[in-house]
Design a protein around this motif. Structure first.
Motif, PDB file in Angstrom:
ATOM      1  N   LEU A 102     -34.190  10.246  44.369  1.00 40.58           N
ATOM      2  CA  LEU A 102     -33.477  11.481  44.684  1.00 40.58           C
ATOM      3  C   LEU A 102     -32.529  11.858  43.556  1.00 40.58           C
ATOM      4  CD1 LEU A 102     -30.413  10.351  45.644  1.00 40.58           C
ATOM      5  CD2 LEU A 102     -31.801   9.560  47.534  1.00 40.58           C
ATOM      6  N   CYS A 103     -32.069  13.105  43.661  1.00 38.85           N
ATOM      7  CA  CYS A 103     -31.024  13.568  42.754  1.00 38.85           C
ATOM      8  C   CYS A 103     -29.694  13.158  43.374  1.00 38.85           C
ATOM      9  CB  CYS A 103     -31.093  15.085  42.598  1.00 38.85           C
ATOM     10  SG  CYS A 103     -29.712  15.761  41.640  1.00 38.85           S
ATOM     11  N   ASP A 104     -28.845  12.479  42.613  1.00 36.78           N
ATOM     12  CA  ASP A 104     -27.574  12.007  43.176  1.00 36.78           C
ATOM     13  C   ASP A 104     -26.353  12.662  42.532  1.00 36.78           C
ATOM     14  OD1 ASP A 104     -27.510  10.729  40.748  1.00 36.78           O
ATOM     15  OD2 ASP A 104     -27.276   8.708  41.547  1.00 36.78           O
ATOM     16  N   ILE A 105     -26.588  13.800  41.887  1.00 34.08           N
ATOM     17  CA  ILE A 105     -25.452  14.586  41.394  1.00 34.08           C
ATOM     18  C   ILE A 105     -25.603  15.990  41.988  1.00 34.08           C
ATOM     19  CG2 ILE A 105     -24.381  15.658  39.362  1.00 34.08           C
ATOM     20  CD1 ILE A 105     -25.139  13.196  37.746  1.00 34.08           C
ATOM     21  N   PHE A 106     -24.566  16.446  42.678  1.00 33.73           N
ATOM     22  CA  PHE A 106     -24.671  17.748  43.336  1.00 33.73           C
ATOM     23  C   PHE A 106     -24.992  18.824  42.290  1.00 33.73           C
ATOM     24  CE2 PHE A 106     -23.127  21.782  44.924  1.00 33.73           C
ATOM     25  CZ  PHE A 106     -23.784  21.832  46.139  1.00 33.73           C
ATOM     26  N   CYS A 107     -26.093  19.554  42.542  1.00 34.32           N
ATOM     27  CA  CYS A 107     -26.543  20.504  41.532  1.00 34.32           C
ATOM     28  C   CYS A 107     -26.744  21.909  42.101  1.00 34.32           C
ATOM     29  CB  CYS A 107     -27.829  19.994  40.869  1.00 34.32           C
ATOM     30  SG  CYS A 107     -29.158  19.630  42.031  1.00 34.32           S
ATOM     31  N   GLY A 108     -26.338  22.116  43.360  1.00 36.29           N
ATOM     32  CA  GLY A 108     -26.449  23.461  43.930  1.00 36.29           C
ATOM     33  C   GLY A 108     -26.936  23.412  45.360  1.00 36.29           C
ATOM     34  N   GLY A 110     -29.735  23.670  46.870  1.00 38.23           N
ATOM     35  CA  GLY A 110     -30.940  22.945  47.277  1.00 38.23           C
ATOM     36  C   GLY A 110     -30.888  21.459  46.969  1.00 38.23           C
ATOM     37  N   HIS A 111     -29.719  21.010  46.537  1.00 40.86           N
ATOM     38  CA  HIS A 111     -29.576  19.616  46.092  1.00 40.86           C
ATOM     39  C   HIS A 111     -30.017  18.595  47.136  1.00 40.86           C
ATOM     40  CE1 HIS A 111     -27.729  15.934  44.629  1.00 40.86           C
ATOM     41  NE2 HIS A 111     -27.065  15.859  45.768  1.00 40.86           N
ATOM     42  N   GLU A 112     -29.626  18.837  48.389  1.00 44.57           N
ATOM     43  CA  GLU A 112     -29.898  17.825  49.434  1.00 44.57           C
ATOM     44  C   GLU A 112     -31.383  17.521  49.578  1.00 44.57           C
ATOM     45  OE1 GLU A 112     -27.555  16.132  50.742  1.00 44.57           O
ATOM     46  OE2 GLU A 112     -25.951  17.363  49.892  1.00 44.57           O
ATOM     47  N   GLY A 113     -32.225  18.494  49.281  1.00 49.53           N
ATOM     48  CA  GLY A 113     -33.657  18.275  49.460  1.00 49.53           C
ATOM     49  C   GLY A 113     -34.363  17.851  48.185  1.00 49.53           C
ATOM     50  N   MET A 114     -33.589  17.558  47.158  1.00 53.57           N
ATOM     51  CA  MET A 114     -34.204  17.259  45.857  1.00 53.57           C
ATOM     52  C   MET A 114     -34.539  15.772  45.765  1.00 53.57           C
ATOM     53  SD  MET A 114     -32.836  18.281  42.108  1.00 53.57           S
ATOM     54  CE  MET A 114     -33.678  17.645  40.655  1.00 53.57           C
ATOM     55  N   SER A 115     -35.805  15.478  46.010  1.00 55.64           N
ATOM     56  CA  SER A 115     -36.205  14.066  46.034  1.00 55.64           C
ATOM     57  C   SER A 115     -37.671  13.939  45.646  1.00 55.64           C
ATOM     58  CB  SER A 115     -35.977  13.488  47.427  1.00 55.64           C
ATOM     59  OG  SER A 115     -36.800  14.153  48.358  1.00 55.64           O
TER      60      SER A 115
HETATM   61 CU   LIG Z   1     -28.889  17.516  42.711  1.00 55.42          CU
END
Ligand SMILES: [Cu+2]
Length: 122
Positions: A102-108, A110-115
């Motif tokens: 997953l992405c573990d740096i808040f990026c906007g 849609g971040h929560e679903g970025m995996s």
């Molecule tokens: Cu992110």
């Protein structure tokens, strides 16, 4: 220099050269697989990768737009993904199965679903 000493030096140089060539040969014969993954809002591309158990790979990341993170907790692997830089993570998958990353740096928004998923096959 006496001829005997000269012969010894030549033999030493030849041995050193042979060792270096052998090392280069081994390196050339066993390149680690590199898998390129791009990270952009809000997805990893590819989002699923398949690896072989016990075979080392290098994941090579580029971030297209903003700073992101790659985190694969089952592999204890993570990296900051910074636009304009290449981030490399080396893995040696030990267990067969399907694992999340997953992405573990808040990026906007849609971040929560970025995996994504890593499939490890025998
Ligand atoms: Cu992110």
């Amino acid at each position: 220099m006496n001829p005997k000493r000269r012969r010894l030096l030549a033999a030493g140089a030849a041995a050193a050269l042979a060792t270096a060539s052998f090392a280069n040969y081994v390196l050339a014969q066993t390149p680690e697989q590199v898998i390129r993954i791009s990270a952009r809002k809000f997805a990893f591309l590819p989002g699923e990768i398949t690896l072989k158990q016990g075979v080392p790979v290098v994941l090579e990341f580029v971030a297209a737009d903003v700073v992101m993170g790659f985190n694969a907790p089952d592999f204890k692997a993570r990296a900051d993904l910074i636009p304009g830089q290449v981030a490399r993570v080396r893995l040696v998958p030990q267990q067969v199965g399907t694992f999340d990353f997953l992405c573990d740096i808040f990026c906007g928004d849609g971040h929560e679903g970025m995996s994504g998923k890593i499939h490890v096959v025998a």
